[in-house]
Design an enzyme around this catalytic site. Structure first.
Site, PDB file in Angstrom:
ATOM      1  N   ASP A   1      15.979   4.782   3.790  1.00 56.27           N
ATOM      2  CA  ASP A   1      15.107   3.621   3.843  1.00 56.27           C
ATOM      3  C   ASP A   1      14.267   3.705   5.104  1.00 56.27           C
ATOM      4  O   ASP A   1      14.714   4.230   6.132  1.00 56.27           O
ATOM      5  CB  ASP A   1      15.902   2.322   3.836  1.00 56.27           C
ATOM      6  CG  ASP A   1      15.033   1.131   3.456  1.00 56.27           C
ATOM      7  OD1 ASP A   1      14.908   0.856   2.243  1.00 56.27           O
ATOM      8  OD2 ASP A   1      14.465   0.489   4.354  1.00 56.27           O
TER       9      ASP A   1
ATOM     10  N   CYS B   1      10.234  -2.719 -10.290  1.00 54.08           N
ATOM     11  CA  CYS B   1      10.566  -4.024 -10.881  1.00 54.08           C
ATOM     12  C   CYS B   1       9.272  -4.802 -11.079  1.00 54.08           C
ATOM     13  O   CYS B   1       9.123  -5.930 -10.617  1.00 54.08           O
ATOM     14  CB  CYS B   1      11.558  -4.784 -10.020  1.00 54.08           C
ATOM     15  SG  CYS B   1      11.114  -4.889  -8.278  1.00 54.08           S
TER      16      CYS B   1
END
Length: 744
Positions: free
Chosen positions: A279, A395
């Site tokens: 990340d 998403c």
């Protein structure tokens, strides 16, 4: 008129007469506008009358305001009754304040845009919106690792009165709660209640269920995760020998899913593969660490890194010598067998749990992320081994973030990537195929502006800031079907099979919105070879920032000392000792990193490029008060098979209960039986591996208890922030099992 009103009116009239009399007196005493006495004459009677009049007027005004308020309240009640039928209430959320109402008569930007895109059939549009405006049900999946099967069985047995409940259950508003639904493809469950209703419910059964979910989530028995979020790792079909990369991993639900699949068989941490979770934000990386720590020793196969995903380093590339490229390709050989490429997106598929997006959504959000998403996907393709699989997912419903990125990725890879038809994977999951045509649009003051071609977006009438957001890859690719040429030669189709992409929409299985596509690397990525420059290179002194966390081998002197102290034999020196690392030269803590992670991330030619945040399982840590290395509870399970009986002791049921009940406090050895005292005092202060006299039976033993310099035993159970319940749950379970031994 009432008596009180008449009295108030009389007092006011009297006050006015007093004012008139005083006015006359003032005129008599005044010469040329100046007072003879130099000050205004004021009688006590006049002052009292004025005060009384002001008080009465205030009371009368308050009465009038109350009457007006009652009238307004009646009018508002009538308006609310009318408005209720004209507004739509959105789900509650823990997000900051936002308007929770939508007008029935006013179409939002989201509705206008996606209705024009045609992401669902017109006949399904009403159901699509109805589900999007309702809260998302709670879903979770059980841990599938072999080492946790007994814990999972016990947890499901505790919750079976709800999960298998056929009785009618209602929430606090009296609404019927649908029964839980089993999700066999992910070993999970979908509840009929949303997160906020479950969290604040006064229903005793729902409150017990909430406590059960929190406890099992902290101990790693289950993971709370949306159904759509489980899809990428599920269709990748991770196996124990695979090297897996999660490019944009935080908050880590997909990482834990891949880590469980890696350790589905055998002991935790024994898999030959590894999972690398990345990340860009170090703080989010530590949140990811905390989530993965619930899987205990399985984290021996995990390394968490912090890099920008579009520039993630290829560890096959040496830091000094020239790298070997793929045979016939442009880039160095890939490093991973499976890659999860869940890129940053506009997130409008999460409307059910983030309803504030309704008022914030703009199509420009997707346009601003398109180029970044494409770069991250390209980097993932370059890092993938030939024959490996990658899932690209978002998403979001927007084709600019989904099919447009996939089409351009396939085009740029020049036949190296293929879209895989994943309809046979998770057949129980209802889905819609990807779309092959879409519109590129923006919205200006609520009006849709469509750009049929890229050139239209660069017209002089388009603001310069908006022009820069457009890219040619946002438009649908030009496709031609297979046909016969003039000489009878068959011309291949250039059509990209975007229909094999999967679109998850809320009204099919009561889930969130999601997009995923399974890609396979079938050949090296073509391209020209990099040429060596003939110009003389000028050495420049660059100040490179060293990685914040570097794992270094533990000194052989310390390893021999610990092996002697804990009675560790030759097998320990062969299997475990080479995988022991420290985070600093002080060697305050010693971690075990599995062979798969060690070989891939530490011993590889370009390992120095990795900016590691965390990896492995802590075995020992230096005591802050005592001069010895404490053995951790998780580390004990790794080295215990290699220990002799030197630092192993047995305690009776009552003695073990004393230590367990005194978590974090010292228990004097004098409180134990004579034979136990003698066995303990024969050892030097340090960590002891304690079992139950007569055999551990089915108990979760042995455990580590420290023998301190104060001639006492002390149970220390380390945990990460957010996992405070994990040791308490295990201790409570042990105490319950010990009490059950007496009854049997």
């Amino acid at each position: 008129e009432s008596d009180e009103g008449r009295r108030a009116r009389a007092d006011v009239d009297a006050s006015r007469r007093d004012d008139a009399m005083q006015h006359d007196a003032w005129n008599d005493d005044t010469i040329g506008g100046a007072s003879v006495s130099g000050k205004r004459s004021r009688s006590k009677r006049m002052v009292r009358a004025r005060k009384r009049a002001r008080a009465l007027e205030a009371a009368a005004k308050a009465t009038r305001n109350d009457d007006d308020a009652d009238d307004a309240g009646r009018r508002n009640s009538a308006n609310e009754a009318t408005t209720t039928t004209e507004t739509i209430m959105l789900p509650r959320t823990s997000a900051p304040w936002f308007s929770r109402t939508l007008s029935v008569h006013e179409e939002t930007s989201f509705e206008t845009y996606y209705r024009r895109q045609g992401i669902v059939d017109e006949g399904e549009w009403r159901d699509f919106l109805r589900y999007l405006r309702s809260p998302l049900p709670v879903t979770f999946r059980m841990n599938v690792m072999a080492s946790r099967r007994e814990e999972v069985r016990e947890a499901l047995n505790v919750a079976k009165h709800f999960l298998q409940n056929a009785r009618e259950t209602r929430d606090d508003r009296g609404r019927l709660i649908p029964p839980p639904t089993r999700l066999p493809w992910c070993d999970g469950w979908q509840l009929g209640v949303d997160k906020m209703s479950l969290k604040f419910s006064r229903n005793p059964m729902l409150r017990d269920l909430q406590r059960w979910l929190v406890k099992c989530n902290n101990t790693g028995v289950l993971t709370r995760q949306a159904v759509d979020s489980m899809v990428p790792a599920a269709i990748l079909q991770v196996e124990p020998h695979h090297r897996v990369l999660d490019l944009c991993a935080s908050p880590g639900s997909k990482t834990t899913q891949a880590l469980e699949a890696l350790n589905v068989n055998g002991e935790e941490g024994s898999a030959s593969g590894c999972v690398i979770a990345n990340d860009i934000n170090p703080m989010r990386c530590y949140f990811l660490v905390r989530r993965c720590a619930a899987l205990r020793n399985a984290t021996a196969n995990l390394m968490v890194t912090t890099h920008q995903a579009q520039w993630y380093p290829n560890i096959n590339v040496p830091t000094t010598d020239k790298a070997l490229t793929e045979r016939g390709g442009r880039y160095p050989e890939g490093s991973y067998d499976r890659i999860i490429c869940d890129v940053p997106c506009s997130g409008d598929g999460t409307l059910r749990k983030n309803p504030q997006i309704w008022s914030e959504w703009r199509p420009e959000f997707a346009m601003g992320l398109h180029k970044l998403q494409l770069r991250i996907a390209q980097r993932g393709a370059a890092l993938l081994n030939v024959g490996g699989y990658m899932v690209y997912s978002t998403c979001s419903f927007n084709p600019v973030e989904n099919e447009a990125v996939v089409a351009e990725l396939i085009k740029r890879c020049g036949g190296a990537l293929e879209i895989v038809d994943a309809s046979d994977r998770i057949p129980e999951l209802l889905r819609r195929p990807g779309i092959s045509t879409w519109n590129v649009m923006t919205m200006v003051e609520g009006n849709v502006v469509e750009y049929p071609k890229y050139e239209d977006s660069q017209a002089s009438t388009v603001p310069i800031g908006l022009k820069r957001k457009f890219a040619k890859s946002m438009w649908p690719p030009a496709q031609s079907l297979a046909r016969m040429g003039h000489l009878g030669k068959r011309i291949k189709s250039t059509a990209i099979p975007l229909q094999h992409c999967m679109r998850l929409v809320p009204h099919l299985q009561d889930m969130g919105g999601f997009f995923a596509v399974l890609l396979k690397k079938v050949a090296p990525i073509p391209g020209p070879q990099a040429k060596e420059s003939t110009a003389e290179k000028v050495d420049r002194a660059y100040e490179r920032t060293e990685p914040k966390h570097v794992y270094s081998k533990v000194s052989s002197t310390l390893v021999k000392k610990l092996a002697k102290e804990f009675g560790l034999g030759d097998k320990f020196s062969e299997k475990i000792a080479p995988c022991l690392y420290a985070r600093s030269n002080q060697q305050k803590s010693i971690v075990y990193i599995a062979e798969g992670v060690k070989k891939h991330c530490i011993d590889s030619p370009g390992a120095k490029r990795m900016s590691c945040v965390w990896s492995g399982v802590k075995i020992w840590e230096q005591s802050e008060r005592d001069d010895f290395y404490m053995l951790t509870q998780d580390g004990m399970h790794i080295i215990e098979p290699f220990m002799n009986t030197k630092r192993k002791i047995e305690l009776s049921r009552s003695e073990l209960k004393k230590v367990l009940e005194a978590l974090g406090r010292e228990v004097p050895v004098d409180l134990f039986a004579p034979n136990s005292r003698a066995a303990i005092r024969a050892l030097s202060p340090g960590s002891l591996v304690v079992s139950l006299k007569g055999g551990n039976r089915t108990l979760n033993l042995p455990i580590v208890i420290n023998y301190t310099a104060n001639d006492a035993l002390k149970l220390i159970w380390r945990f990460r922030k957010g996992l405070e319940q994990a040791p308490k749950v295990q201790i409570r379970s042990l105490l319950t099992a010990l009490d059950a031994l007496v009854q049997t």
